[in-house]
Design a protein around this motif. Structure first.
Motif, PDB file in Angstrom:
ATOM      1  N   LEU A 271     -39.863  -4.608  22.275  1.00  0.00           N
ATOM      2  CA  LEU A 271     -38.920  -5.558  22.875  1.00  0.00           C
ATOM      3  C   LEU A 271     -39.127  -6.969  22.343  1.00  0.00           C
ATOM      4  O   LEU A 271     -38.154  -7.706  22.110  1.00  0.00           O
ATOM      5  N   VAL A 272     -40.367  -7.353  22.138  1.00  0.00           N
ATOM      6  CA  VAL A 272     -40.644  -8.676  21.559  1.00  0.00           C
ATOM      7  C   VAL A 272     -40.066  -8.772  20.157  1.00  0.00           C
ATOM      8  O   VAL A 272     -39.414  -9.762  19.798  1.00  0.00           O
ATOM      9  N   LEU A 273     -40.267  -7.728  19.357  1.00  0.00           N
ATOM     10  CA  LEU A 273     -39.698  -7.704  18.009  1.00  0.00           C
ATOM     11  C   LEU A 273     -38.174  -7.714  18.071  1.00  0.00           C
ATOM     12  O   LEU A 273     -37.514  -8.414  17.280  1.00  0.00           O
ATOM     13  N   GLY A 274     -37.601  -6.946  19.000  1.00  0.00           N
ATOM     14  CA  GLY A 274     -36.150  -6.895  19.134  1.00  0.00           C
ATOM     15  C   GLY A 274     -35.551  -8.247  19.460  1.00  0.00           C
ATOM     16  O   GLY A 274     -34.521  -8.635  18.898  1.00  0.00           O
ATOM     17  N   ILE A 275     -36.192  -8.976  20.370  1.00  0.00           N
ATOM     18  CA  ILE A 275     -35.713 -10.321  20.732  1.00  0.00           C
ATOM     19  C   ILE A 275     -35.834 -11.265  19.538  1.00  0.00           C
ATOM     20  O   ILE A 275     -34.886 -11.965  19.166  1.00  0.00           O
ATOM     21  N   ARG A 276     -37.026 -11.279  18.943  1.00  0.00           N
ATOM     22  CA  ARG A 276     -37.285 -12.219  17.841  1.00  0.00           C
ATOM     23  C   ARG A 276     -36.313 -12.008  16.682  1.00  0.00           C
ATOM     24  O   ARG A 276     -35.713 -12.960  16.168  1.00  0.00           O
ATOM     25  N   ASP A 277     -36.121 -10.742  16.297  1.00  0.00           N
ATOM     26  CA  ASP A 277     -35.231 -10.459  15.171  1.00  0.00           C
ATOM     27  C   ASP A 277     -33.775 -10.710  15.523  1.00  0.00           C
ATOM     28  O   ASP A 277     -32.990 -11.112  14.656  1.00  0.00           O
ATOM     29  N   TYR A 278     -33.388 -10.466  16.756  1.00  0.00           N
ATOM     30  CA  TYR A 278     -32.005 -10.739  17.156  1.00  0.00           C
ATOM     31  C   TYR A 278     -31.691 -12.222  16.997  1.00  0.00           C
ATOM     32  O   TYR A 278     -30.630 -12.603  16.493  1.00  0.00           O
ATOM     33  N   PHE A 279     -32.628 -13.066  17.404  1.00  0.00           N
ATOM     34  CA  PHE A 279     -32.432 -14.510  17.253  1.00  0.00           C
ATOM     35  C   PHE A 279     -32.441 -14.911  15.777  1.00  0.00           C
ATOM     36  O   PHE A 279     -31.570 -15.653  15.314  1.00  0.00           O
ATOM     37  N   GLU A 280     -33.436 -14.418  15.029  1.00  0.00           N
ATOM     38  CA  GLU A 280     -33.573 -14.837  13.636  1.00  0.00           C
ATOM     39  C   GLU A 280     -32.449 -14.301  12.761  1.00  0.00           C
ATOM     40  O   GLU A 280     -31.933 -15.012  11.892  1.00  0.00           O
ATOM     41  N   LYS A 281     -32.050 -13.061  12.991  1.00  0.00           N
ATOM     42  CA  LYS A 281     -31.084 -12.430  12.093  1.00  0.00           C
ATOM     43  C   LYS A 281     -29.642 -12.799  12.409  1.00  0.00           C
ATOM     44  O   LYS A 281     -28.801 -12.804  11.504  1.00  0.00           O
ATOM     45  N   THR A 282     -29.338 -13.073  13.670  1.00  0.00           N
ATOM     46  CA  THR A 282     -27.973 -13.516  13.992  1.00  0.00           C
ATOM     47  C   THR A 282     -27.805 -15.009  13.722  1.00  0.00           C
ATOM     48  O   THR A 282     -26.713 -15.454  13.369  1.00  0.00           O
ATOM     49  N   GLY A 283     -28.894 -15.761  13.896  1.00  0.00           N
ATOM     50  CA  GLY A 283     -28.816 -17.204  13.689  1.00  0.00           C
ATOM     51  C   GLY A 283     -27.966 -17.924  14.712  1.00  0.00           C
ATOM     52  O   GLY A 283     -27.633 -19.099  14.553  1.00  0.00           O
ATOM     53  N   ALA A 284     -27.611 -17.226  15.804  1.00  0.00           N
ATOM     54  CA  ALA A 284     -26.717 -17.815  16.800  1.00  0.00           C
ATOM     55  C   ALA A 284     -27.393 -18.940  17.575  1.00  0.00           C
ATOM     56  O   ALA A 284     -26.749 -19.917  17.965  1.00  0.00           O
ATOM     57  N   ALA A 285     -28.669 -18.808  17.824  1.00  0.00           N
ATOM     58  CA  ALA A 285     -29.405 -19.821  18.580  1.00  0.00           C
ATOM     59  C   ALA A 285     -30.887 -19.658  18.292  1.00  0.00           C
ATOM     60  O   ALA A 285     -31.341 -18.598  17.850  1.00  0.00           O
ATOM     61  N   LYS A 286     -31.639 -20.714  18.539  1.00  0.00           N
ATOM     62  CA  LYS A 286     -33.085 -20.658  18.358  1.00  0.00           C
ATOM     63  C   LYS A 286     -33.805 -20.657  19.700  1.00  0.00           C
ATOM     64  O   LYS A 286     -35.003 -20.381  19.767  1.00  0.00           O
ATOM     65  N   LYS A 287     -33.057 -20.968  20.761  1.00  0.00           N
ATOM     66  CA  LYS A 287     -33.658 -21.075  22.087  1.00  0.00           C
ATOM     67  C   LYS A 287     -32.951 -20.139  23.067  1.00  0.00           C
ATOM     68  O   LYS A 287     -31.800 -19.758  22.861  1.00  0.00           O
ATOM     69  N   ALA A 288     -33.668 -19.822  24.141  1.00  0.00           N
ATOM     70  CA  ALA A 288     -33.129 -18.905  25.143  1.00  0.00           C
ATOM     71  C   ALA A 288     -33.133 -19.562  26.513  1.00  0.00           C
ATOM     72  O   ALA A 288     -33.921 -20.465  26.796  1.00  0.00           O
ATOM     73  N   VAL A 289     -32.244 -19.051  27.370  1.00  0.00           N
ATOM     74  CA  VAL A 289     -32.256 -19.426  28.777  1.00  0.00           C
ATOM     75  C   VAL A 289     -32.240 -18.147  29.591  1.00  0.00           C
ATOM     76  O   VAL A 289     -31.529 -17.197  29.276  1.00  0.00           O
ATOM     77  N   VAL A 290     -33.077 -18.127  30.641  1.00  0.00           N
ATOM     78  CA  VAL A 290     -33.207 -16.953  31.494  1.00  0.00           C
ATOM     79  C   VAL A 290     -33.030 -17.387  32.941  1.00  0.00           C
ATOM     80  O   VAL A 290     -33.678 -18.340  33.398  1.00  0.00           O
ATOM     81  N   GLY A 291     -32.144 -16.701  33.654  1.00  0.00           N
ATOM     82  CA  GLY A 291     -32.021 -16.940  35.084  1.00  0.00           C
ATOM     83  C   GLY A 291     -33.180 -16.294  35.811  1.00  0.00           C
ATOM     84  O   GLY A 291     -33.359 -15.074  35.737  1.00  0.00           O
ATOM     85  N   LEU A 292     -33.989 -17.096  36.505  1.00  0.00           N
ATOM     86  CA  LEU A 292     -35.179 -16.582  37.193  1.00  0.00           C
ATOM     87  C   LEU A 292     -34.896 -16.457  38.691  1.00  0.00           C
ATOM     88  O   LEU A 292     -34.746 -17.457  39.384  1.00  0.00           O
ATOM     89  N   SER A 293     -34.830 -15.214  39.147  1.00  0.00           N
ATOM     90  CA  SER A 293     -34.542 -14.955  40.559  1.00  0.00           C
ATOM     91  C   SER A 293     -35.801 -14.856  41.393  1.00  0.00           C
ATOM     92  O   SER A 293     -35.728 -14.814  42.623  1.00  0.00           O
ATOM     93  N   GLY A 294     -36.961 -14.791  40.729  1.00  0.00           N
ATOM     94  CA  GLY A 294     -38.190 -14.515  41.451  1.00  0.00           C
ATOM     95  C   GLY A 294     -38.455 -13.029  41.556  1.00  0.00           C
ATOM     96  O   GLY A 294     -39.419 -12.607  42.190  1.00  0.00           O
ATOM     97  N   GLY A 295     -37.613 -12.217  40.900  1.00  0.00           N
ATOM     98  CA  GLY A 295     -37.768 -10.769  40.919  1.00  0.00           C
ATOM     99  C   GLY A 295     -38.494 -10.244  39.694  1.00  0.00           C
ATOM    100  O   GLY A 295     -38.784 -10.982  38.753  1.00  0.00           O
ATOM    101  N   ILE A 296     -38.736  -8.954  39.705  1.00  0.00           N
ATOM    102  CA  ILE A 296     -39.533  -8.321  38.656  1.00  0.00           C
ATOM    103  C   ILE A 296     -38.813  -8.317  37.313  1.00  0.00           C
ATOM    104  O   ILE A 296     -39.418  -8.545  36.259  1.00  0.00           O
ATOM    105  N   ASP A 297     -37.494  -8.074  37.317  1.00  0.00           N
ATOM    106  CA  ASP A 297     -36.756  -7.943  36.059  1.00  0.00           C
ATOM    107  C   ASP A 297     -36.712  -9.250  35.284  1.00  0.00           C
ATOM    108  O   ASP A 297     -37.035  -9.298  34.093  1.00  0.00           O
ATOM    109  N   SER A 298     -36.301 -10.321  35.950  1.00  0.00           N
ATOM    110  CA  SER A 298     -36.203 -11.606  35.252  1.00  0.00           C
ATOM    111  C   SER A 298     -37.580 -12.112  34.847  1.00  0.00           C
ATOM    112  O   SER A 298     -37.737 -12.773  33.814  1.00  0.00           O
ATOM    113  N   SER A 299     -38.607 -11.773  35.629  1.00  0.00           N
ATOM    114  CA  SER A 299     -39.968 -12.181  35.284  1.00  0.00           C
ATOM    115  C   SER A 299     -40.421 -11.514  33.986  1.00  0.00           C
ATOM    116  O   SER A 299     -40.988 -12.163  33.095  1.00  0.00           O
TER     117      SER A 299
END
Length: 540
Positions: A271-299
């Motif tokens: 999953l770490v590789l998938g995220i990193r390559d998605y950002f690098e290979k699409t070039g759409a953005a270099k930064k991410a935003v995550v909605g943090l609900s305090g739950g297990i999934d977003s964490s």
């Protein structure tokens, strides 16, 4: 004979970039007798409909000649599409370069057209199998699927047994160029078993070179291996990283067996590789935003994003409503503090009240589904606003269990650019969270023990709508991944009414999944290209 296995992370369509990477390796190993790359490494795998574009094909032909020009005494085997006699389709080939020219191309025989594969759309199969002699060694060169059909009995997927033909024609070493995507436990339970069985059956060593990297929803794990004639793994490349390994062919039978452990850490790496390559290979953005609900999934998603992109490139956002518990906000804040990321709070109460006034005529809630969903959609709009203004990609945080049964909101928590854990069942999310916390508490302990809740109405719990995840997940795995029938699932010990209810929820949610962000595949059957279900249907 000095052999080099070149496990590289190709970018689909970046022919010049891939060419440069290949040439750099060739130039760094000029004393090698044989250098082997992976399947379609020159154009990246899967190239999909790029293969129909004339200029794309021409660029590949040009790049092959340019690579051949730097090859001297070595033999180099590169995966690339090549021309065929068909007016539109190509060959999926292992191209052999030597002394500045293209010496030969061995074409793939077995073209998979199941799950995520659609090779019959682009390629035609080889009409013959031939052994190639390199420095007086007879090599049986195969491409990915060619090696997966070793038993030509009534259960075989194909009529042709490629290895059998090559063996009968005198092959002394098998080489396989592969682009085999990862899913959890595939390496040990499937891929290695196929390779071991082939080596033992023919009593020949195997050199297996696999692609590594994330391409859209698919993640390739690398894990290139060399097996001796007894079927023992004696050389293994890194998992989920590029790697180049040099060895002497004559030493294969003398090397010690390599022990391999595949556990939950591999999902994290994938999953770490998938995220990193998605950002690098699409070039759409270099930064991410995550909605943090305090739950297990977003964490979990936030932890993976930080490892993939760096803490300075991840923003966590809490968007509490009147139904948000105090501990949820504190848990989100504590997670952000533990990770060292920027954290913001944008309460949604005023916006929610505006919707209530518009549709209810007052600020008094009716507490129906529309009001629950609008809260998720307010949050989705906030995240997309941040995405547009700050050029951050929104990472959605829904898991596979929720996505399967439609326990998610279109244009709400489903809004975003990449669905990181959409192929991870809820119980596996918990297992991954515990692994993330193995050395120190990163995800607050309270997140792991509190009952899951969307917090969209007073005292809401996931179990108000769904069975316990300990019950739901095995049913979903049986139906989606193992393709079991209703009766077969009932025989596992589940009530028929419950099984039918869950399956109907899965099928009714198909229209939602068609509009979901691309998700990273880590199980044997993910929602997406590998599962093609009709929306308008009445089977169940």
């Amino acid at each position: 004979m000095k052999v080099v296995m070149s496990q590289i992370n190709s970018i689909v369509g970046d022919i010049n970039g891939n060419k440069k990477k290949i040439i750099d390796i060739i130039n760094s190993h000029k004393d090698a007798d044989l250098i082997v790359f992976s399947e379609l490494c020159l154009c990246g795998y899967p190239p999909k409909d790029l293969l129909f574009q004339k200029d794309f094909r021409q660029a590949i032909e040009k790049a092959l000649l340019e690579i051949a020009n730097v090859v001297e005494k070595s033999y180099v085997i590169i995966g690339a599409p090549t021309k065929s006699n068909h007016p539109q389709k190509l060959h999926n080939s292992a191209v052999i370069l030597h002394n500045g020219k293209i010496e030969k191309a061995i074409h793939k025989t077995l073209l998979p057209s199941y799950d995520v594969f659609d090779e019959n759309r682009y390629f035609i199969p080889s009409s013959c199998r031939e052994v190639v002699e390199i420095n007086k060694v007879a090599f049986g060169i195969t491409i990915c699927e060619d090696i997966w059909n070793i038993n030509n009995d009534e259960n075989a997927m194909y009529d042709i047994n490629v290895l059998e033909e090559l063996y009968e024609k005198g092959a002394k070493v098998f080489i396989n160029l592969s682009a085999s995507p990862y899913h959890y436990k595939k390496f040990k339970s499937q891929r290695l078993q196929v390779l071991k069985e082939a080596a033992r059956k023919y009593k020949l060593p195997i050199v297996y070179v696999n692609q590594v990297g994330g391409n859209d929803d698919l993640i390739f794990d690398g894990n290139s291996v060399v097996l001796n004639s007894k079927g023992d793994v004696v050389i293994k490349a890194k998992e989920f990283e590029e790697d180049v390994i040099e060895f002497e062919l004559e030493d294969i039978e003398k090397l010690s067996q390599v022990d391999i452990e595949e556990d939950i850490s591999w999902i994290k790496k994938a999953l770490v590789l998938g995220i990193r390559d998605y950002f690098e290979k699409t070039g759409a953005a270099k930064k991410a935003v995550v909605g943090l609900s305090g739950g297990i999934d977003s964490s979990v998603v936030c932890c993976l994003a930080v490892e993939a992109l760096g803490k300075e490139n991840v923003l966590g956002v809490s968007m509490p409503s009147r139904y948000s518990s105090e501990h949820s906000i504190k848990d989100a804040m504590k997670l952000a503090e533990n990770l060292g990321i920027e954290f913001r709070i944008y309460p949604i109460e005023d916006v929610f009240k505006a919707y209530l006034r518009m549709f209810n005529g007052s600020e008094t809630p009716l507490q129906d589904l529309a009001e629950e969903n609008i809260q998720a959609r307010i949050r989705g709009n906030i995240l997309m606003f941040i995405s547009n203004r700050e050029n951050r990609l929104v990472l959605t945080t829904g898991n596979k269990s929720e996505l399967a049964v439609g326990y998610c909101t279109l244009y709400g928590d489903m809004a975003g650019g990449l669905a990181v854990i959409s192929d991870l069942p809820k119980m596996l999310v918990y297992e991954l969270a515990r692994y993330i916390n193995r050395e120190r508490e990163i995800i607050p302990h309270n997140v792991l023990v509190k009952p899951p809740s969307a917090e969209l109405r007073p005292n809401q719990k996931d179990t108000d709508t769904l069975p316990l995840y300990e019950i739901l997940d095995p049913i979903l795995v049986a139906y989606i991944e193992e393709l079991k029938s209703v009766d077969e699932i009932v025989q596992m010990g589940y009530p028929k009414d419950l099984v039918l209810k869950i399956i109907k929820m899965v099928e009714r949610a198909e229209y939602k999944r068609k509009q979901a962000a691309p998700g990273l595949k880590v199980t044997s059957k993910a929602f997406g290209t590998g599962r093609r279900m009709p929306i308008a249907q009445r089977w169940v």
